[in-house]
Design an enzyme around this catalytic site. Sequence first.
Site, PDB file in Angstrom:
ATOM      1  N   LYS A 289       0.983  -2.498   8.989  1.00 14.00           N
ATOM      2  CA  LYS A 289       2.212  -1.700   8.929  1.00 14.00           C
ATOM      3  C   LYS A 289       3.293  -2.365   9.755  1.00 14.00           C
ATOM      4  CE  LYS A 289       2.718   2.710   8.648  1.00 14.00           C
ATOM      5  NZ  LYS A 289       2.717   4.171   8.824  1.00 14.00           N
TER       6      LYS A 289
ATOM      7  N   ASP B 246       0.656  13.909  14.513  1.00 10.64           N
ATOM      8  CA  ASP B 246       1.175  13.797  13.144  1.00 10.64           C
ATOM      9  C   ASP B 246       0.049  13.953  12.129  1.00 10.64           C
ATOM     10  OD1 ASP B 246       3.177  13.573  11.266  1.00 10.64           O
ATOM     11  OD2 ASP B 246       3.175  11.381  11.242  1.00 10.64           O
TER      12      ASP B 246
ATOM     13  N   GLY C 171       6.157   4.749   4.738  1.00 10.62           N
ATOM     14  CA  GLY C 171       6.299   6.034   5.398  1.00 10.62           C
ATOM     15  C   GLY C 171       7.543   6.044   6.251  1.00 10.62           C
TER      16      GLY C 171
ATOM     17  N   LEU D 119       0.817  -1.214   0.000  1.00  6.59           N
ATOM     18  CA  LEU D 119       0.000   0.000   0.000  1.00  6.59           C
ATOM     19  C   LEU D 119       0.848   1.260   0.000  1.00  6.59           C
ATOM     20  CD1 LEU D 119      -2.719  -1.031   2.609  1.00  6.59           C
ATOM     21  CD2 LEU D 119      -2.925  -1.009   0.115  1.00  6.59           C
ATOM     22  N   GLY D 120       2.090   1.152   0.458  1.00 11.63           N
ATOM     23  CA  GLY D 120       2.951   2.324   0.509  1.00 11.63           C
ATOM     24  C   GLY D 120       3.955   2.186   1.636  1.00 11.63           C
TER      25      GLY D 120
ATOM     26  N   MET E  85       7.781   5.538   9.279  1.00 10.51           N
ATOM     27  CA  MET E  85       7.759   4.547  10.339  1.00 10.51           C
ATOM     28  C   MET E  85       7.858   3.114   9.825  1.00 10.51           C
ATOM     29  SD  MET E  85       7.687   6.684  12.657  1.00 10.51           S
ATOM     30  CE  MET E  85       7.713   5.463  13.951  1.00 10.51           C
ATOM     31  N   GLY E  86       7.559   2.881   8.549  1.00 11.15           N
ATOM     32  CA  GLY E  86       7.652   1.510   8.058  1.00 11.15           C
ATOM     33  C   GLY E  86       6.872   1.275   6.788  1.00 11.15           C
TER      34      GLY E  86
END
Length: 558
Positions: free
Chosen positions: A43, A138, A24, A21-22, A26-27
């Site tokens: 995630k 965030d 970031g 899915l993508g 953080m992971g």
Amino acid sequence: MRSLDPTDPSAVGGYPLLARLGAGGMGQVFLSRTSSGRPLALKTVRSELAVDPGFEARFAREIASSDRVRSPWTVTVVDHSPPGQRPQWLATEFVAAPSLAEWVERHGPLPTPAVRALGAELAEGLRAVHRAGLAHRDVKPSNVLLARRHPLLIDFGIARAADDTRHTRTGGVIGSPGYMAPEQVTGGTSAAPGDVFALAAVLVYAATGQGPFLHPGEEPSAARLLYRIVHEEPRLDDVPPALAPVLAACLDKSPEARPTAQELPDLLAPAAAGPTEWATALPAGLTEDLAAREAELRTLLDARTATVTPPATTAPQGFGPPRPPHPAPSAAAYGTPPPPYGTPPAVHDGLSGTGRGSGGVPSAAGGGRRARGRTAVVAAGASAAVVAVAVAVVVAAPWGGDGDGPAGDRTSPPATSSPSASRPAADALPASWVGTWKGTGPGSTAGDGVFNARTTGVSVTLTLHTARRGENVGRQVSHVTEAGSGADIGCTETLRLRETHGTTMVFEAVTSTPSDPSTGVVCGAGNLYTLTKQGAALVLGDEGSQTAGSPSRLGRVT
């Protein structure tokens, strides 16, 4: 969504990985699914974060805190990694919708009515976060999903957990440059006013296509952006005049001078501006985009269902300690990817409570909680209560409402009502499920007494009436005996029929109140439970808001 890389594992924590899915700061984020077909966003946390000796404890604590937030503007926490597992991971419900960042990059700024509605809805989401005693920390365009019914705030548990590690791309602060409050930049702290500042910056982006501290056509360094946040005024030249004053107030350098999230909905969408509900203010093309994403998701899930044989599970063995976890899907089922990370999620014998069982942190629902001196005791089977009840007598209360108010606000159809002829029978609770079901479990003394209560017995009763998918279907009452005090820390929940899969049903708790109000237990709605009918019993599935020591099966009473 894009295909998995050859180096990706086939599963994480027992959940099969279906697509990427993508990624970031953080992971990596993957599309996954539960055994009943519910889509998940899973995630994994970057390995360097685990180097910090305190991160794991903060991760567990913050996920437990995040799970206290139950609102239409946040996604549900479904599961997370147990202590000691690497990589650490978090699974939440997956919503097939574009982020605000993705949408604006592809289609340009949102029209003013959509910005108003977006702001008012996200402010409501922040109110829910702040009422739980939390701050998001965030809020940024990529953490806002433009879903069909409500925009959603995502991804704040991990960000808060990492707040003290300082493992960030900017080298010293958590958050996203350009969307951080001045006090977060200078002091590393952020509370509710910082979320309001970030929300205003996000709305400037939604209205203009760039953040309030960016100049057209430039790509400044993170350090330059952070300097501007602290020392320069925001650029609001292109913001619609009707929105500029309230956004300027939210972007004030002083936290005390900003409006609160509670005040924002009326400021952003005053009655004089006319109706600006999100569902009626969707930007052009979003409805079609959502439909295409949902179709792609269904195709992917259906393909996996058709080609992958579900892993075998250990059959319930009556009451007693948790069953062994079911094996993860074999690598052969997915081709030849690397072996899966971690171990499958723990399977608990019962319907009550909040996952992980042996001293872990609630994984899907905020457990019942009450103050105990300096220690807050989370009932591992309380508010995440149970999909069924306990005591010989079902609490005498009216059927719950529609999930937006306390039980009894609205009555549900009586047990004699039948599904509409316009809805297929497969979309309704089977007649064989209607009635009262009961079970008992031994409880568990393995809890840590903080996130998971120590218990010596769990009794549940589930009463179901005829209903269609999406309707209230009944109620459960749990009686959970706390070790030591003997207090009943169970909860009573109104249930909605969320999914139907042949002989398996998924229920959602839309209201939750203490079974014994005198205990001060805090019960949270939103818990999910999966039950399968096997002969004359209802058996708890391998997923849901259950805890150790709950009954594994319920027998019919009436």
